[in-house]
Scaffold this motif. Structure first.
Motif: not given
Length: 211
Positions: A86-87, A146-151
């Protein structure tokens, strides 16, 4: 508190500053590698490019060592590329400027080294840039999370170019052409007014004679 001893083989004796910088890793039971670079000919100065070094180690968290960079005497720049599922993002700035993401997205490489690295599901690439104007303020290692979203993100760079025609900037030719057209229109208007026909005065009729 007992501290482990920093030991290096092959006759390498670390400077005292390096010994203190390595101590946190030694206390955690880390292993480290010292690389000695030397030219093939002892009479030739060391120069040229260095092939990448591939080092792996097991860890229960994603960490990028940065403590040794605090020994630098000049500003430091970090370009960090993270392949994960993931991001990812640094947990903190560790004493430097705010980390900036220059790329984030899934990569697909049919062959080559990148294909092998991303083959096990770690195909999300995050590119992080960071500046350290004062390396002495580096407070630790980069721990990534890991970031909250994989933007996804792709940096767009705009490059302005000066268009020239025959060596002359196009904008100057455009301004000159507009000014010339305005001058010609003004001159034609003046000439048109000057060429307007002048009507003769109406005829004078004398009154008829009396008687």
């Amino acid at each position: 508190m007992h501290h482990a001893t920093v030991k290096l083989g092959n006759g390498f004796v670390p400077p005292s500053r390096l010994d203190e910088a390595l101590r946190p890793y030694v206390d955690q039971g880390w292993e480290y590698v010292a690389v000695r670079l030397a030219p093939e000919d002892t009479d030739t100065p060391l120069g040229g490019t260095l092939d990448p070094l591939h080092l792996t180690f097991a860890s229960d968290k994603l960490v990028y060592p940065m403590r040794l960079s605090r020994l630098a005497s000049t500003p430091q720049s970090l370009g960090l590329y993270v392949l994960a599922a993931h991001r990812m993002e640094p947990a903190s700035a560790i004493g430097g400027d705010r980390p900036v993401v220059s790329y984030a997205g899934r990569v697909s490489a049919p062959s080559g080294p990148l294909s092998g690295l991303a083959a096990d599901g770690t195909d999300f690439l995050t590119a992080i840039d960071q500046e350290f104007p004062e390396p002495s303020t580096i407070s630790g290692d980069h721990v990534l999370r890991r970031t909250a979203t994989d933007t996804t993100y792709r940096q767009v760079i705009y490059e302005d170019r000066l268009l020239r025609v025959g060596g002359i900037p196009a904008w100057l030719l455009t301004v000159t052409a507009v000014a010339l057209a305005a001058a010609v229109a003004l001159l034609m208007g003046v000439r048109a007014r000057r060429r307007r026909p002048v009507l003769p005065p109406p005829p004078v009729h004398a009154p008829p004679p009396i008687g």
